[in-house]
Design an enzyme around this catalytic site. Structure first.
Site, PDB file in Angstrom:
ATOM      1  N   LYS A 239      -8.304  13.081   5.229  1.00 16.24           N
ATOM      2  CA  LYS A 239      -8.802  13.830   6.491  1.00 16.24           C
ATOM      3  C   LYS A 239      -9.232  15.033   6.269  1.00 16.24           C
ATOM      4  CE  LYS A 239      -7.994  12.927  11.017  1.00 16.24           C
ATOM      5  NZ  LYS A 239      -7.963  11.956  11.755  1.00 16.24           N
TER       6      LYS A 239
ATOM      7  N   GLU B 219       3.761  18.477  -6.224  1.00 15.64           N
ATOM      8  CA  GLU B 219       2.477  18.211  -5.260  1.00 15.64           C
ATOM      9  C   GLU B 219       2.872  18.862  -3.725  1.00 15.64           C
ATOM     10  OE1 GLU B 219       4.661  16.222  -6.103  1.00 15.64           O
ATOM     11  OE2 GLU B 219       5.533  15.018  -4.742  1.00 15.64           O
TER      12      GLU B 219
ATOM     13  N   CYS C  51       9.886  12.916  -9.960  1.00 15.46           N
ATOM     14  CA  CYS C  51      11.126  12.305  -9.391  1.00 15.46           C
ATOM     15  C   CYS C  51      11.407  11.002  -9.678  1.00 15.46           C
ATOM     16  CB  CYS C  51      10.805  12.513  -7.727  1.00 15.46           C
ATOM     17  SG  CYS C  51      12.438  12.620  -7.055  1.00 15.46           S
ATOM     18  N   TYR C  52      11.297   9.863  -8.924  1.00 13.98           N
ATOM     19  CA  TYR C  52      11.569   8.538  -9.340  1.00 13.98           C
ATOM     20  C   TYR C  52      10.697   8.310 -10.568  1.00 13.98           C
ATOM     21  CZ  TYR C  52      12.475   3.431  -9.266  1.00 13.98           C
ATOM     22  OH  TYR C  52      12.774   2.126  -9.393  1.00 13.98           O
TER      23      TYR C  52
ATOM     24  N   HIS D 121       8.944  18.381  -7.140  1.00 16.41           N
ATOM     25  CA  HIS D 121       7.899  17.864  -6.798  1.00 16.41           C
ATOM     26  C   HIS D 121       6.646  18.984  -6.783  1.00 16.41           C
ATOM     27  CE1 HIS D 121       9.182  14.168  -4.920  1.00 16.41           C
ATOM     28  NE2 HIS D 121      10.319  14.571  -4.464  1.00 16.41           N
TER      29      HIS D 121
ATOM     30  N   ASP E 247     -12.573  11.227  13.057  1.00 16.70           N
ATOM     31  CA  ASP E 247     -13.169  10.125  12.150  1.00 16.70           C
ATOM     32  C   ASP E 247     -14.458   9.771  12.728  1.00 16.70           C
ATOM     33  OD1 ASP E 247     -10.841  11.029  10.606  1.00 16.70           O
ATOM     34  OD2 ASP E 247      -9.720   9.131  11.257  1.00 16.70           O
TER      35      ASP E 247
ATOM     36  N   GLY F  40      10.502   7.952  -5.113  1.00 17.65           N
ATOM     37  CA  GLY F  40      10.469   6.983  -4.237  1.00 17.65           C
ATOM     38  C   GLY F  40      12.063   7.034  -3.758  1.00 17.65           C
TER      39      GLY F  40
END
Ligand code: XMP
Length: 519
Positions: free
Chosen positions: A375, A173, A84-85, A171, A230, A53
């Site tokens: 997605k 991710e 992180c945060y 990070h 979609d 964050g």
């Protein structure tokens, strides 16, 4: 099904964390950091990840977790991973100290592993990670161990095996942390012991059953098909579930790309064998309403409202013919519903244009079969359901279509010019094999005339701008550094083949500060 919850502290990668967890086979959902503890308990999470964050934990109003959160996870023995945060927050709230650091660390950094423990199991002694922070851990609470450091950050990973709490300053991710998935997988499988039960094949079968259950044996469903990913995948899934009790409505609003209406009809009527595919040609109505309108927001508003009007009229007409129509299927996906603090503005805006806003007096019940999916999951499901690849891999296209790619008032002449130029661009980009690597590639019509020379004649024609960007989520984007020979070929073809254009320019702006679209 076992699940791992991501608590959102406003980080730009929050959705990415949940997606990675799902890609590793474990179901994951995002909740705001201040979710009620009772609600959290009801989810029976196998583990909780605290996101990054933009705030600093020592700031007065920065987001914090209530005491009750720590009481709950300790009592229920639920493992926590702070990123992180989230990494700072665990330390801060459990009595350690976080301080600002004069040397901000951003980007690729070498991580030195001091003790692998379970979290860093299977990593080499040194690994590349992606950092993005200005704070660092100064002191840690009792029983927390340092697992890794970087040159400027003496505590870059920690663990407390008794409390099952772990944290990484970097990070895991993002793709720039090459072994990030190993770390996340260690957390999911070896620490949280979460079962890998999230499989798309199972999801499809369950979704089909659920749709049949909800719709029942004889009711019918309406769906607004735009030809985008979609709505197309929603249509394919609904059709697989209830066959031709699905009535799809495709509206030609006059601002579609070249031959788009033909391709969409072919895909659904011919390839997927939809019997109840209703094509509504409303070009004239849209053109009349848009005549002379220059303001981009006004164009968007008119297109949105007119669409609803046309869709509603067609639905009323169909309801007369088929009184059993009771449902409206929509292509809402997970990021449309769950806006993280970091994505709220952009996704809200995109959503409001992509999806239908139902008029209040419409009594249809809404079904959103893709509402829990990302997605890329929607794309994979679409392919499994036989939706043509061209639709699945298609670049995003704004609801207001070419109207926001022509600066100022639109008319048929400008639209045709833009369609022809755009077709050449896409054709060449596909031929060069780069289409699928790009987020979007399109032409923009600039209503400015400049001088040119063709043969012996002086020309005075319009400018076409080419916009090609790379992006992960449209929040930020870089212009694509396309090969110059390719650009030259595209420019030459557009000028030679499209009547009305005598100059082509390439847009080299990034987002921010520019946007992807022009209006
Ligand atoms: P911008 O221009 O804001 O675009 O950088 C970000 C992404 O959103 C799409 N976009 C829209 N989509 N209706 C839509 O359905 C709109 O009015 C709209 N404006 C932008 C854009 O194509 C890009 O992918």
């Amino acid at each position: 099904m076992d699940n791992v919850i991501v608590l959102d502290f406003g980080g730009q990668y929050t959705h990415l964390i949940a997606r990675r967890v799902r890609d590793l086979g474990v179901f994951s959902e995002i909740y705001p950091f201040n979710v009620e503890i009772d609600k959290l308990k009801m989810l029976f999470p196998k583990g909780i990840i605290l996101s990054g964050g933009p705030s600093s934990v020592y700031e007065k109003n920065s987001p914090k977790l209530p005491e009750a959160f720590f009481d709950y996870v300790k009592a229920a023995n639920i493992p926590i991973l702070g990123i992180c945060y989230g990494f700072h927050l665990i330390i801060h709230q459990l009595g350690g100290k976080i301080e600002p650091h004069k040397q901000k660390e951003y980007g690729r950094t070498e991580l030195e592993i001091l003790k692998s423990g379970i979290l860093l199991d299977s990593l080499e002694n040194k690994e590349i990670v992606w950092m993005s922070h200005g704070d660092r851990v100064k002191t840690m609470p009792k029983d927390f161990e340092i697992l890794a450091k970087t040159e400027t950050c003496p505590i870059a990973t920690y663990g407390n095996e008794a409390l099952r709490m772990y944290g990484v300053q970097f990070h895991p991710e993002v793709v720039h942390t090459p072994k990030g998935n190993v770390i996340l997988n260690n957390f999911l499988s070896k620490i949280a012991n979460a079962k890998k039960e999230w499989k798309l094949e199972d999801w499809i079968n369950k979704a089909i059953e659920k749709i049949r259950d909800i719709v029942g044996p004889d009711k019918k469903v309406i769906l607004g098909l735009s030809g985008g990913v979609d709505s197309s995948v929603t249509a394919a899934l609904m059709h697989k579930s209830i066959g031709d009790r699905l009535h799809s409505i495709f509206v030609n609003n006059g601002v579609l790309r070249k031959n788009e209406e033909i391709q969409v009809q072919q895909s659904f009527r011919d390839d997927l064998q939809f019997q109840n595919f209703h094509y509504v040609d409303a070009q004239q109505l849209f053109m009349e309403k848009l005549k002379g309108i220059e303001d981009p927001e006004e164009k968007r508003r008119i297109i949105g409202h007119t669409f609803i009007e046309v869709f509603e009229n067609k639905t009323i007409e169909l309801e007369k013919e088929y009184p059993d129509i009771e449902f409206l299927a929509q292509g809402t996906i997970y990021p449309d519903r769950v806006e993280t603090s970091a994505t709220s503005n952009a996704s809200a805006r995109i959503k409001s244009h992509h999806n239908l806003t139902l008029p209040d007096d419409m009594t249809l019940k809404v079904i959103e079969p893709l509402r829990d999916l990302y997605k890329d999951e929607v794309r994979r499901i679409g392919l499994k359901l036989g939706v043509p690849k061209e639709i699945i891999n298609r670049h995003p296209f704004p609801g207001p279509g070419l109207a926001v790619r022509i600066i100022g008032a639109i008319d048929k002449e400008k639209l045709d010019i833009l369609r022809d130029a755009d077709e050449i661009l896409i054709e060449e980009i596909k031929k060069a094999g780069v289409y699928e690597k790009l987020w979007q590639a399109f032409c923009v019509f600039l209503p400015l005339k400049t001088v040119g020379i063709m043969g012996d004649y002086r020309t005075y024609e319009y400018i076409c701008a080419i916009r090609v960007v790379e992006s992960l989520d449209a929040m930020t984007a870089n212009f694509a550094k396309l090969d110059m020979d390719l650009l030259e070929k595209i420019g030459t073809r557009i000028i030679n083949e499209v009547k009305g254009i005598n100059r082509v320019v390439y847009d080299i702006s990034n987002k921010p500060p520019s946007t992807i679209e022009y209006e």
